[in-house]
Design an enzyme around this catalytic site. Structure first.
Site, PDB file in Angstrom:
ATOM      1  N   HIS A  86     -57.680  -4.103  13.040  1.00  0.00           N
ATOM      2  CA  HIS A  86     -56.970  -2.850  13.319  1.00  0.00           C
ATOM      3  C   HIS A  86     -56.697  -2.421  12.065  1.00  0.00           C
ATOM      4  O   HIS A  86     -55.921  -1.300  12.203  1.00  0.00           O
ATOM      5  CB  HIS A  86     -55.761  -3.205  14.187  1.00  0.00           C
ATOM      6  CG  HIS A  86     -54.855  -4.098  13.325  1.00  0.00           C
ATOM      7  ND1 HIS A  86     -54.836  -5.434  13.195  1.00  0.00           N
ATOM      8  CD2 HIS A  86     -53.504  -3.560  12.642  1.00  0.00           C
ATOM      9  CE1 HIS A  86     -53.859  -6.147  12.664  1.00  0.00           C
ATOM     10  NE2 HIS A  86     -53.098  -4.903  12.140  1.00  0.00           N
TER      11      HIS A  86
HETATM   12  C1  UD1 Z   1     -49.012  -0.909  12.963  1.00  0.00           C
HETATM   13  C2  UD1 Z   1     -48.555  -1.227  11.362  1.00  0.00           C
HETATM   14  C3  UD1 Z   1     -49.424  -2.241  11.027  1.00  0.00           C
HETATM   15  C4  UD1 Z   1     -49.597  -3.308  11.985  1.00  0.00           C
HETATM   16  C5  UD1 Z   1     -49.860  -2.907  13.322  1.00  0.00           C
HETATM   17  C6  UD1 Z   1     -49.766  -4.100  14.098  1.00  0.00           C
HETATM   18  C7  UD1 Z   1     -47.497   0.409  10.121  1.00  0.00           C
HETATM   19  C8  UD1 Z   1     -47.946   1.345   9.009  1.00  0.00           C
HETATM   20  N1  UD1 Z   1     -48.716  -0.034  10.723  1.00  0.00           N
HETATM   21  O1  UD1 Z   1     -50.438  -0.285  12.863  1.00  0.00           O
HETATM   22  O2  UD1 Z   1     -48.826  -2.905   9.611  1.00  0.00           O
HETATM   23  O3  UD1 Z   1     -50.312  -4.354  11.378  1.00  0.00           O
HETATM   24  O4  UD1 Z   1     -49.007  -2.014  13.828  1.00  0.00           O
HETATM   25  O5  UD1 Z   1     -50.659  -4.112  15.502  1.00  0.00           O
HETATM   26  O6  UD1 Z   1     -46.540   0.506  10.497  1.00  0.00           O
HETATM   27  N2  UD1 Z   1     -51.381   2.903  20.044  1.00  0.00           N
HETATM   28  C9  UD1 Z   1     -51.456   2.811  21.577  1.00  0.00           C
HETATM   29  N3  UD1 Z   1     -50.145   1.938  22.211  1.00  0.00           N
HETATM   30  C10 UD1 Z   1     -49.415   1.458  21.358  1.00  0.00           C
HETATM   31  C11 UD1 Z   1     -49.305   1.519  19.880  1.00  0.00           C
HETATM   32  C12 UD1 Z   1     -50.193   2.392  19.287  1.00  0.00           C
HETATM   33  O7  UD1 Z   1     -52.366   3.280  22.038  1.00  0.00           O
HETATM   34  O8  UD1 Z   1     -48.569   0.754  22.036  1.00  0.00           O
HETATM   35  C13 UD1 Z   1     -52.409   3.741  19.286  1.00  0.00           C
HETATM   36  C14 UD1 Z   1     -52.041   5.142  19.292  1.00  0.00           C
HETATM   37  O9  UD1 Z   1     -52.993   5.964  19.255  1.00  0.00           O
HETATM   38  C15 UD1 Z   1     -51.410   5.176  17.556  1.00  0.00           C
HETATM   39  C16 UD1 Z   1     -52.802   3.948  17.089  1.00  0.00           C
HETATM   40  O10 UD1 Z   1     -52.565   3.160  18.205  1.00  0.00           O
HETATM   41  O11 UD1 Z   1     -51.805   6.332  16.952  1.00  0.00           O
HETATM   42  C17 UD1 Z   1     -52.104   3.237  15.909  1.00  0.00           C
HETATM   43  O12 UD1 Z   1     -50.691   2.855  16.121  1.00  0.00           O
HETATM   44  P1  UD1 Z   1     -49.476   2.813  14.779  1.00  0.00           P
HETATM   45  O13 UD1 Z   1     -48.417   2.226  15.603  1.00  0.00           O
HETATM   46  O14 UD1 Z   1     -49.537   4.206  14.125  1.00  0.00           O
HETATM   47  O15 UD1 Z   1     -50.210   1.832  14.027  1.00  0.00           O
HETATM   48  P2  UD1 Z   1     -51.198   0.369  14.054  1.00  0.00           P
HETATM   49  O16 UD1 Z   1     -52.257   0.610  13.666  1.00  0.00           O
HETATM   50  O17 UD1 Z   1     -50.723  -0.125  15.300  1.00  0.00           O
HETATM   51  N1  UDP Z   2     -51.386 -11.216  18.575  1.00  0.00           N
HETATM   52  C1  UDP Z   2     -51.483 -11.058  19.891  1.00  0.00           C
HETATM   53  N2  UDP Z   2     -52.631 -10.578  20.485  1.00  0.00           N
HETATM   54  C2  UDP Z   2     -53.735 -10.024  20.012  1.00  0.00           C
HETATM   55  C3  UDP Z   2     -53.787 -10.053  18.685  1.00  0.00           C
HETATM   56  C4  UDP Z   2     -52.514 -10.459  17.823  1.00  0.00           C
HETATM   57  O1  UDP Z   2     -50.740 -11.725  20.388  1.00  0.00           O
HETATM   58  O2  UDP Z   2     -54.438  -9.626  20.794  1.00  0.00           O
HETATM   59  C5  UDP Z   2     -50.390 -11.518  17.762  1.00  0.00           C
HETATM   60  C6  UDP Z   2     -50.806 -12.642  16.634  1.00  0.00           C
HETATM   61  O3  UDP Z   2     -50.690 -14.084  17.351  1.00  0.00           O
HETATM   62  C7  UDP Z   2     -49.665 -12.653  15.820  1.00  0.00           C
HETATM   63  C8  UDP Z   2     -49.343 -11.070  15.756  1.00  0.00           C
HETATM   64  O4  UDP Z   2     -50.020 -10.602  17.078  1.00  0.00           O
HETATM   65  O5  UDP Z   2     -48.439 -13.300  16.076  1.00  0.00           O
HETATM   66  C9  UDP Z   2     -50.071 -10.321  14.546  1.00  0.00           C
HETATM   67  O6  UDP Z   2     -50.081  -9.037  14.703  1.00  0.00           O
HETATM   68  P1  UDP Z   2     -51.156  -7.903  14.390  1.00  0.00           P
HETATM   69  O7  UDP Z   2     -52.275  -8.373  13.919  1.00  0.00           O
HETATM   70  O8  UDP Z   2     -50.879  -6.910  15.357  1.00  0.00           O
HETATM   71  O9  UDP Z   2     -50.489  -7.293  13.120  1.00  0.00           O
HETATM   72  P2  UDP Z   2     -50.206  -7.595  11.560  1.00  0.00           P
HETATM   73  O10 UDP Z   2     -49.793  -9.226  11.585  1.00  0.00           O
HETATM   74  O11 UDP Z   2     -51.564  -7.602  10.778  1.00  0.00           O
HETATM   75  O12 UDP Z   2     -49.078  -6.926  10.908  1.00  0.00           O
END
Ligand code: UD1
Ligand code: UDP
Length: 366
Positions: free
Chosen positions: A204
Site C-alpha cells: 500500500h
Molecule cells: C495511511 C498512512 C500510512 C499507513 C496506511 C495504513 C499517512 C501519510 N499514510 O496510508 O502511513 O501505512 O494508512 O493503511 O498517514 N481509502 C478508502 N477507505 C478508507 C481509507 C482510505 O477507500 O477507509 C482510500 C481513499 O481513496 C484514500 C486512499 O485509500 O484516498 C489512501 O488513504 P490515506 O489514508 O490517504 O493513505 P493510506 O495509503 O491509507
Molecule cells: N492488517 C490487517 N489486515 C490487513 C493488512 C494489515 O489487519 O489486510 C494489520 C496488520 O496485522 C498490522 C497492521 O494492520 O497490525 C499494519 O497496518 P498497515 O500495513 O496498514 O500499515 P503500516 O504498518 O504500514 O503503517
C-alpha cells in the site's frame, strides 16, 4: 492524570488499545479521539469490534484527501478539543498524518506530548511517514521507543536522556493478547488453501502502488512464485484502484482482512511479502519469513534480530529472494522487550511524576 489518546488509521488501532488499557489500569482518565482518516468497515470498524476498543469519545471526520488537507482538517478540529479537555498529556502513536497533526496542536496548546513508536527512521525523506516521524518526535516530550536502534537515532539527533524511554513494542502486546483467538480461525481454509502452504502479500505504500505499470510488473513477476505457492493478497483501498484486471494464476486478491484473520494468515504463512511497517514486526514475532518490498526500513531490528529481509521492488530481485527464502527460511528470533508488556512500561513512564514536577518542555541538548 487526564490523557487524550489519538488514533485514526488502520495501523493505529492495535497500538492505541493496549496503551489505553494500561493508562486506565494505572488510574488515568483516558479520552479517545479518532481522526477519521480511515473509515471503511474493513479498514476501521472491524478493528474496534475485534480488539474491543470502545467507541471514540470524539470523531474528527477528516476522511481522505491530500496530506495537507488531512493534516489541516485534523489540526483545525483537534485544537478546540484540546482547549476544552485540557489534558495533561496527548498520546500519539505511529507515523500517520494524524499522529503529526495532533502532536503539533498539543505542543502548541501546552499539553505534554507522548509519542509511542518514537525514534524509527527510514532516512528516506520521500516517504511521508518519515516526515511525520521526525516532526512528531521533535515536538514530543516523551519519546517512547520500541527498540535500541530507535533510542540510538534519538540520541544521535540530540534528544535529552530524560525524554527517551526504551519501552518495547506495543503492537506485540496486542499480538500476544489476540494470537490464541486468531489461531481458532482458518481464513486460508475458507479460500480453499491448506494451512502452512501459502504466501501472503500486502502492498500500500505510494512508492510501490501509485504507478499502475510498476505495480502490474511486480505482480506479474510474482507469477514465478505463485507457480510454487499460492499467494493471498488482501488489497488495501489505495492499491485496489490501481490493480490491473489480469493477475497471475495463484495470486488471490481479497478484501482487506480484519485483525484476527490477518494475524491467523500471517501465523500460518510460509512467506510474507509486504511494504507495511507493522507487518515486518508481526512476522518477526511470529517467526514467519518476511520479505520487505522497499529500498529501506525504519525497523532494522526486524532484519538484525528477526525474520525480515529488505529486497527492494525490482521484480527479478523480489522473485529471486522469494524462491531463496522458500528454499532456506531464516531462523526465528525475537527482539528484547517485545514481550507483551510495552504498554505497562508506557503507563509507568507517563503516570510517574518527573523529578521537579512537570517534565521540562522539549529542547534538544547540545
Ligand atoms: C495511511 C498512512 C500510512 C499507513 C496506511 C495504513 C499517512 C501519510 N499514510 O496510508 O502511513 O501505512 O494508512 O493503511 O498517514 N481509502 C478508502 N477507505 C478508507 C481509507 C482510505 O477507500 O477507509 C482510500 C481513499 O481513496 C484514500 C486512499 O485509500 O484516498 C489512501 O488513504 P490515506 O489514508 O490517504 O493513505 P493510506 O495509503 O491509507
Ligand atoms: N492488517 C490487517 N489486515 C490487513 C493488512 C494489515 O489487519 O489486510 C494489520 C496488520 O496485522 C498490522 C497492521 O494492520 O497490525 C499494519 O497496518 P498497515 O500495513 O496498514 O500499515 P503500516 O504498518 O504500514 O503503517
Amino acid at each position: 492524570m487526564r490523557a487524550v489518546c489519538v488514533a485514526g488509521a488502520r495501523p493505529n488501532y492495535m497500538k492505541v488499545k493496549p496503551v489505553m488499557d494500561a493508562l486506565e489500569a494505572a488510574g488515568a482518565e483516558v479520552v479517545l479521539v479518532h481522526t477519521g482518516q480511515h473509515y471503511d468497515r474493513v479498514m476501521n470498524d472491524v478493528f474496534f469490534d475485534e480488539l474491543g476498543i470502545r467507541a471514540p469519545d470524539h470523531y474528527l471526520a477528516v476522511g481522505s484527501g491530500s496530506h495537507a488537507l488531512q493534516a489541516a482538517r485534523t489540526m483545525e478540529a483537534f485544537e478546540p478539543l484540546v482547549e476544552a479537555i485540557r489534558p495533561d498529556a496527548v498520546v500519539v502513536v505511529g507515523d500517520v498524518n494524524g499522529t503529526m497533526a495532533c502532536a503539533l496542536v498539543a505542543a502548541k496548546g501546552g499539553s505534554l506530548v507522548a509519542h509511542v513508536e518514537a525514534g524509527l527512521r527510514s532516512r528516506d525523506w520521500s516517504m511521508p511517514e518519515e516526515v511525520n516521524r521526525v516532526v512528531t518526535d521533535r515536538v514530543s516530550d516523551y519519546l517512547l521507543a520500541p527498540s535500541p536502534d530507535a533510542v540510538d537515532n534519538l540520541r544521535g539527533e540530540g534528544y535529552r536522556e530524560d525524554q527517551v524511554h526504551l519501552v518495547g513494542n506495543v503492537m506485540v502486546d496486542t499480538l500476544m493478547a489476540n494470537l490464541p483467538r486468531a489461531r481458532e480461525r482458518d481464513p486460508a481454509g475458507r479460500l480453499g488453501l491448506t494451512s502452512g502452504d501459502y504466501g501472503l502479500l500486502t502492498l500500500h505504500r505510494p512508492a510501490t502502488v501509485d504507478d499502475p505499470a510498476q505495480l502490474a510488473a511486480l505482480l506479474e513477476a510474482l507469477g514465478a512464485v505463485t507457480a510454487q505457492l499460492p499467494i493471498i493478497f488482501p488489497v488495501h483501498p489505495r492499491t485496489r484502484s490501481r490493480l490491473a484486471e489480469h493477475l497471475p494464476d495463484g495470486l488471490l486478491p481479497v478484501e482487506p482482512a480484519g485483525y484476527l484473520d490477518f494475524l491467523a494468515l500471517q501465523a500460518r504463512a510460509r512467506l510474507v511479502l509486504t511494504d507495511s511497517g507493522g507487518v515486518q514486526e508481526e512476522t518477526t514475532v511470529l517467526g514467519v519469513p518476511c520479505l520487505t518490498l522497499r529500498d529501506n526500513t525504519e525497523r532494522p531490528i526486524t532484519v538484525t534480530e528477526g525474520t525480515n529481509r529488505v529486497v527492494g521492488t525490482h521484480p527479478p530481485d523480489v522473485v529471486r529472494a522469494a524462491l531463496e527464502t522458500l528454499a532456506c527460511p531464516p531462523s526465528p528470533r525475537r527482539p528484547a522487550l517485545w514481550d507483551g508488556k510495552a504498554a505497562e512500561r508506557i503507563a509507568d513512564v507517563l503516570t510517574t511524576p518527573s523529578p521537579g514536577g512537570r517534565l521540562r518542555p522539549t529542547s534538544l541538548s547540545g
